[in-house]
Design a protein around this motif. Structure first.
Motif, mmCIF file in Angstrom:
data_model
loop_
_atom_site.group_PDB
_atom_site.id
_atom_site.type_symbol
_atom_site.label_atom_id
_atom_site.label_comp_id
_atom_site.label_asym_id
_atom_site.label_seq_id
_atom_site.Cartn_x
_atom_site.Cartn_y
_atom_site.Cartn_z
ATOM 1 N N GLY A 124 0.809 -1.211 0.000
ATOM 2 C CA GLY A 124 0.000 0.000 0.000
ATOM 3 C C GLY A 124 0.841 1.259 0.000
ATOM 4 N N ALA A 125 1.946 1.246 0.745
ATOM 5 C CA ALA A 125 2.801 2.427 0.818
ATOM 6 C C ALA A 125 3.386 2.777 -0.543
ATOM 7 C CB ALA A 125 3.924 2.190 1.837
ATOM 8 N N VAL A 126 3.869 1.768 -1.258
ATOM 9 C CA VAL A 126 4.458 2.022 -2.575
ATOM 10 C C VAL A 126 3.371 2.362 -3.588
ATOM 11 C CG1 VAL A 126 5.785 1.002 -4.464
ATOM 12 C CG2 VAL A 126 6.468 0.590 -2.090
ATOM 13 N N GLN A 127 2.268 1.645 -3.529
ATOM 14 C CA GLN A 127 1.175 1.892 -4.478
ATOM 15 C C GLN A 127 0.613 3.295 -4.336
ATOM 16 O OE1 GLN A 127 -2.072 -0.860 -4.056
ATOM 17 N NE2 GLN A 127 -3.194 -0.060 -5.807
ATOM 18 N N ALA A 128 0.551 3.794 -3.120
ATOM 19 C CA ALA A 128 -0.056 5.098 -2.871
ATOM 20 C C ALA A 128 0.808 6.251 -3.364
ATOM 21 C CB ALA A 128 -0.338 5.268 -1.379
ATOM 22 N N PHE A 129 2.129 6.051 -3.384
ATOM 23 C CA PHE A 129 2.998 7.204 -3.622
ATOM 24 C C PHE A 129 3.950 7.058 -4.808
ATOM 25 C CE2 PHE A 129 1.750 7.315 0.843
ATOM 26 C CZ PHE A 129 1.200 8.584 0.906
ATOM 27 N N ALA A 130 3.930 5.926 -5.482
ATOM 28 C CA ALA A 130 4.805 5.751 -6.640
ATOM 29 C C ALA A 130 4.031 5.152 -7.796
ATOM 30 C CB ALA A 130 5.997 4.859 -6.277
ATOM 31 N N GLY A 131 4.517 5.414 -8.997
ATOM 32 C CA GLY A 131 3.877 4.894 -10.200
ATOM 33 C C GLY A 131 4.823 5.026 -11.384
ATOM 34 N N PRO A 132 4.321 4.854 -12.597
ATOM 35 C CA PRO A 132 5.170 4.965 -13.778
ATOM 36 C C PRO A 132 5.930 6.294 -13.804
ATOM 37 C CG PRO A 132 3.040 4.064 -14.368
ATOM 38 C CD PRO A 132 2.935 4.494 -12.942
ATOM 39 N N GLY A 133 7.220 6.207 -14.072
ATOM 40 C CA GLY A 133 8.062 7.395 -14.106
ATOM 41 C C GLY A 133 8.701 7.737 -12.779
ATOM 42 N N ASP A 134 8.251 7.103 -11.699
ATOM 43 C CA ASP A 134 8.806 7.354 -10.372
ATOM 44 C C ASP A 134 9.868 6.316 -10.035
ATOM 45 O OD1 ASP A 134 7.017 9.465 -10.027
ATOM 46 O OD2 ASP A 134 5.498 8.156 -9.128
ATOM 47 N N GLU A 135 10.619 6.588 -8.978
ATOM 48 C CA GLU A 135 11.660 5.672 -8.517
ATOM 49 C C GLU A 135 11.396 5.237 -7.081
ATOM 50 O OE1 GLU A 135 15.339 7.547 -11.177
ATOM 51 O OE2 GLU A 135 15.232 7.943 -9.017
ATOM 52 N N VAL A 136 11.646 3.958 -6.833
ATOM 53 C CA VAL A 136 11.593 3.393 -5.484
ATOM 54 C C VAL A 136 13.007 2.945 -5.149
ATOM 55 C CG1 VAL A 136 10.624 1.592 -4.010
ATOM 56 C CG2 VAL A 136 9.189 2.689 -5.742
ATOM 57 N N LEU A 137 13.549 3.450 -4.071
ATOM 58 C CA LEU A 137 14.957 3.275 -3.734
ATOM 59 C C LEU A 137 15.116 2.384 -2.509
ATOM 60 C CD1 LEU A 137 18.021 4.157 -3.741
ATOM 61 C CD2 LEU A 137 17.281 6.163 -2.422
ATOM 62 N N PHE A 138 16.082 1.476 -2.589
ATOM 63 C CA PHE A 138 16.473 0.692 -1.420
ATOM 64 C C PHE A 138 17.887 0.176 -1.630
ATOM 65 C CE2 PHE A 138 13.509 -1.560 -4.180
ATOM 66 C CZ PHE A 138 14.209 -2.686 -4.573
ATOM 67 N N SER A 139 18.460 -0.366 -0.583
ATOM 68 C CA SER A 139 19.830 -0.857 -0.651
ATOM 69 C C SER A 139 19.910 -2.097 -1.536
ATOM 70 C CB SER A 139 20.336 -1.174 0.754
ATOM 71 O OG SER A 139 21.700 -1.559 0.730
#
Length: 366
Positions: free
Chosen positions: A94-109
């Motif tokens: 839910g956290a990723v779905q709510a705030f990220a989408g196509p064209g966005d980046e999700v960052l982690f180690s």
């Protein structure tokens, strides 16, 4: 025109989550030290509660009201700032779905929970991997990887599959370095295994800032993985977002009852923490004794140990020998770790058996 429904390209690129193995290649059942389950099982209070039965024809409380109140009482959190999920995974989704989408980046180690890439790919976002520091997450590297398209930063702390832990000062430094419109998710699935009094400060950050969400689970130290119960806390607008996206009646009636019973037995949690620490330390010492043969146990504050094979003995050879001895551990080539095995901390006897296999492979007598 296509002759059947076509997948979105970012969905078609997904590799489904691969759970830990519990059987050998020939179908033999193995002792499952591949899924980070609690070898002590769960609290007797949970067993007693579930044995009492419930009315399966009735829907559960859709808001998990009693459970949120109990979580809030234990952790000093307003229940209105808590949402429960089908495992912490639903909250992470839910956290990723709510705030990220196509064209966005999700960052982690680079070496993080294997679910994280799926979270990003499900919404068409791009995965950005920050370089590690001897396998562990590194705050400087994570901040250097932030761009104008970064929308969510995921931090599993303690980390899975490495087991390392970023202390409070480092987590605070990570948060302070992020733009205010970037969501920091601190995934504390293994927090209950930390030494008593140890805390990464995530809960405090979530209480004071609008861009921090903390997730936890009942699957690990509480030992009720089969009931699929997790939760998250953060600012009201973050909880509202997760409530909009979570499934209706998502936490089952038995799951809510089991989690309530588990929360009421903090002695069991302490027993799990202490037993895990003792068995883990003994196993790490046994691996350290094989250092001259290229084996290294990475520092862990979780209920598993990542053993890295840096000499002549290959991880795949050890994996097969361990399976032959009757145990399943986790090989992680898809996570860029073909040279490592993640071993869930089981009973002392089980850990001694794994260590004995590795000694034999190295030609070392007990």
């Amino acid at each position: 025109m296509a002759d059947r429904p076509t997948l979105k390209p970012w969905i078609e690129a997904i590799h489904a989550y691969v759970p830990g193995k519990s059987k050998a290649a020939d179908g033999r059942p193995l002792v499952k030290l591949s899924a980070n389950e609690n070898p002590l099982g769960c609290s007797p209070k949970v067993i007693e509660t579930l044995a009492g039965g419930h009315e399966p024809n009735l829907y559960p409380d859709p808001d998990a009201t009693q459970l949120r109140e109990a979580i809030g009482a234990l952790h000093g959190i307003d229940p209105a700032r808590i949402v429960c999920g089908t495992g912490s995974g639903e909250c992470l989704h839910g956290a990723v779905q709510a705030f990220a989408g196509p064209g966005d980046e999700v960052l982690f180690s680079l070496y993080s929970f294997s679910l994280y890439p799926l979270l990003a790919h499900k919404v068409g976002a791009e995965v950005v991997l920050a370089e590690d520091a001897d396998y562990a997450p590194d705050v400087d590297n994570m901040l250097a990887a932030v761009t104008g398209r970064t929308r969510v930063v995921l931090l599993d702390n303690p980390n899975n599959p490495i087991g390392t832990f970023l202390p409070r000062a480092e987590v605070e430094r990570l948060h302070a370095g992020l733009p205010k419109d970037v969501l920091l998710v601190v995934d504390q699935a293994y927090a209950e295994f930390l030494p008593e009094g140890e805390d990464d400060g995530g809960m405090d950050l979530a209480a004071r800032h609008d861009n921090v969400l903390v997730t936890r689970t009942f699957a690990k130290a509480y030992g009720i993985a089969g009931e699929r119960v997790g939760w998250a806390t953060g600012a009201p607008h973050l909880i509202d977002a997760l409530n909009r996206l979570r499934g209706a009646f998502n936490v089952t009636a038995s799951g809510q009852r089991a989690a309530l019973a588990a929360l009421s037995d903090q002695d069991f949690v302490a027993k799990s923490r202490d037993a895990n620490a003792a068995a883990r330390a003994r196993f790490v010492d046994q691996i350290a004794a094989l250092g001259n043969h290229g084996l290294r146990a990475l520092p862990s504050e979780a209920n598993f140990v990542l053993v890295v094979f840096e000499g002549d003995l290959a991880a795949t050879t050890a994996l097969d020998a361990i399976a032959e001895a009757g145990y399943a551990v986790r090989h992680l080539p898809r996570q860029g770790l073909p040279q490592a095995l993640r071993v869930t901390v089981g009973t002392p006897e089980q850990m001694d058996a794994i260590a004995a296999v590795l000694r034999d492979l190295c030609g070392v007598s007990a």
